[in-house]
Enzyme design. Structure first.
Site, PDB file in Angstrom:
ATOM      1  N   ASP A  99       5.200  10.034 -40.725  1.00  0.00           N
ATOM      2  CA  ASP A  99       4.815  10.880 -42.183  1.00  0.00           C
ATOM      3  C   ASP A  99       4.966   9.989 -43.293  1.00  0.00           C
ATOM      4  O   ASP A  99       5.514   8.975 -43.026  1.00  0.00           O
ATOM      5  CB  ASP A  99       6.205  11.982 -42.370  1.00  0.00           C
ATOM      6  CG  ASP A  99       5.995  12.791 -43.407  1.00  0.00           C
ATOM      7  OD1 ASP A  99       4.708  13.029 -43.831  1.00  0.00           O
ATOM      8  OD2 ASP A  99       6.886  13.362 -43.977  1.00  0.00           O
ATOM      9  N   CYS A 139      16.337  20.986 -40.622  1.00  0.00           N
ATOM     10  CA  CYS A 139      17.447  19.983 -39.926  1.00  0.00           C
ATOM     11  C   CYS A 139      16.854  19.763 -38.571  1.00  0.00           C
ATOM     12  O   CYS A 139      16.434  20.608 -38.064  1.00  0.00           O
ATOM     13  CB  CYS A 139      19.008  20.681 -39.803  1.00  0.00           C
ATOM     14  SG  CYS A 139      19.782  19.598 -39.038  1.00  0.00           S
ATOM     15  N   GLU A 196       1.279  14.711 -40.346  1.00  0.00           N
ATOM     16  CA  GLU A 196       1.081  15.987 -40.913  1.00  0.00           C
ATOM     17  C   GLU A 196      -0.199  16.045 -41.491  1.00  0.00           C
ATOM     18  O   GLU A 196      -1.026  15.214 -41.622  1.00  0.00           O
ATOM     19  CB  GLU A 196       2.129  16.011 -42.278  1.00  0.00           C
ATOM     20  CG  GLU A 196       1.704  15.057 -43.330  1.00  0.00           C
ATOM     21  CD  GLU A 196       2.477  15.166 -44.467  1.00  0.00           C
ATOM     22  OE1 GLU A 196       2.635  16.293 -45.023  1.00  0.00           O
ATOM     23  OE2 GLU A 196       2.879  14.160 -45.081  1.00  0.00           O
ATOM     24  N   ASP A 211      13.223  10.950 -44.942  1.00  0.00           N
ATOM     25  CA  ASP A 211      11.886  10.990 -44.408  1.00  0.00           C
ATOM     26  C   ASP A 211      11.813  10.862 -43.063  1.00  0.00           C
ATOM     27  O   ASP A 211      10.867  11.419 -42.275  1.00  0.00           O
ATOM     28  CB  ASP A 211      11.232   9.274 -44.863  1.00  0.00           C
ATOM     29  CG  ASP A 211      11.006   9.607 -46.232  1.00  0.00           C
ATOM     30  OD1 ASP A 211      10.635  10.667 -46.858  1.00  0.00           O
ATOM     31  OD2 ASP A 211      11.169   8.537 -46.926  1.00  0.00           O
ATOM     32  N   CYS A 230      19.672  20.895 -36.061  1.00  0.00           N
ATOM     33  CA  CYS A 230      20.118  22.046 -35.444  1.00  0.00           C
ATOM     34  C   CYS A 230      18.923  23.156 -35.711  1.00  0.00           C
ATOM     35  O   CYS A 230      18.855  24.322 -35.257  1.00  0.00           O
ATOM     36  CB  CYS A 230      21.437  22.589 -36.180  1.00  0.00           C
ATOM     37  SG  CYS A 230      21.025  22.754 -37.929  1.00  0.00           S
TER      38      CYS A 230
HETATM   39 ZN   LIG Z   1      21.601  20.966 -38.847  1.00  0.00          ZN
END
Ligand SMILES: [Zn+2]
Length: 315
Positions: free
Chosen positions: A99, A247, A183, A276, A250
């Site tokens: 990215d 995130c 991307e 990043d 998770c």
């Molecule tokens: Zn998380």
């Protein structure tokens, strides 16, 4: 004009002396090219005769055409047209996310941060001085020509460094990873602002603006283009929605997790890392999902290079 409408090139303009100078010779015979020594070659150019050039790399077999160009720094180049073989996949099943970073030029999902080499501070200062000098130089004067040439040489140095970086980085990525997620540029704007938001203002905004931004944008665009040539069929373009806010540990999407331009701190699992790199891990995970789909669920087949896309010659 067709390229401009397709969005890959800028608006066509008029030709200008000293800019994009060059020509293309087609229907080249093998007898028109000869090697004189280890690093000197000669080529027959119609109307000009035998012209010597530096034999910097092997001339491809069965070459049919070449281009002679002159850059703005006054350097002449000869390029023999050949479509290079794509780089073979390592077949390790490794997927990378790449990215454009806000604080660096490019980030990798492995945690590596890549920086496009630009001009050094002393070179930038010299460039600024030269530009001011140019503004004071009288039109059509000898001094103006000299200053212009000096500016062109500095800019050429910058371009050379960027191109070298793009070639080396794209080759390394194609060699190390089976699938490379990037991307999709069409969805997000070409240059991400360094300004940040009202709550999280970016640092070094002034330094990011202008000169640097153009270098970053050109470096990134070139990296993706070359990756697609070197690893055809192995580059997955990912919709960048949420990649900077999700995130990677998770999967929770949290707008406020972006603590600053550089730091990502998840408020639900506590994961903290480079913002990043976090985004590239999300890109990697999406790309890995796409790669499985693209293989049709056949896990043994693995990603392979497809037929290289034919790229139309520049001239
Ligand atoms: Zn998380």
């Amino acid at each position: 004009m067709a390229n401009f409408v397709a969005g890959t090139h800028g608006r066509p303009g008029f030709r200008k002396r000293g800019k994009h100078e060059g020509f293309r010779i087609i229907a080249v015979k093998a007898t028109d090219i000869r090697r004189l020594s280890r690093n000197v070659g000669e080529v027959r150019i119609p109307k000009a005769g035998w012209i010597r050039f530096r034999w910097s790399r092997p001339v491809p077999d069965g070459v049919k055409s070449f281009r002679v160009t002159r850059d703005r720094a006054g350097r002449w180049f000869i390029a023999f047209a050949a479509i290079p073989q794509p780089i073979a996949a390592p077949r390790t099943g490794e997927v990378a996310g790449v990215d454009r970073g806000v604080t660096v030029s490019a980030a990798l999902s492995t945690g590596e941060l890549l920086i496009v080499p630009a001009l050094r501070d002393s070179e930038k200062a010299r460039l600024l001085r030269l530009v001011r000098k140019l503004a004071r130089a009288m039109r059509r004067s000898k001094r103006r020509c000299a200053v212009k040439a000096a500016i062109a040489r500095l800019k050429a140095r910058e371009t050379d460094r960027r191109k070298d970086w793009v070639e080396k980085t794209s080759t390394q990525l194609a060699q190390r990873f089976d699938v490379i997620g990037v991307e999709n540029l069409k969805i997000r704007n070409m240059t991400r602002s360094a300004r940040g938001t009202k709550d999280a203002p970016g640092k070094n905004v002034r330094q990011k603006a202008g000169l640097n931004r153009a270098v970053l944008a050109a470096g990134w665009g070139g990296l993706v283009t070359l990756l697609e040539h070197k690893a055809p069929g192995r580059v997955v373009k990912v919709d960048p929605a949420f990649t900077s806010r999700r995130c990677s540990a998770c999967g929770i999407v949290d707008r406020r997790a972006r603590e600053s331009q550089a730091v990502f701190r998840c408020r639900s699992c506590g994961f903290t890392g480079n913002a990043d790199v976090n985004a590239t891990r999300n890109i990697r995970d999406i790309a890995a999902g796409h790669a499985v789909n693209a293989r049709g669920g056949d896990r043994d087949a693995g990603p392979v290079n497809r037929e290289p896309r034919l790229v139309p010659p520049l001239a």
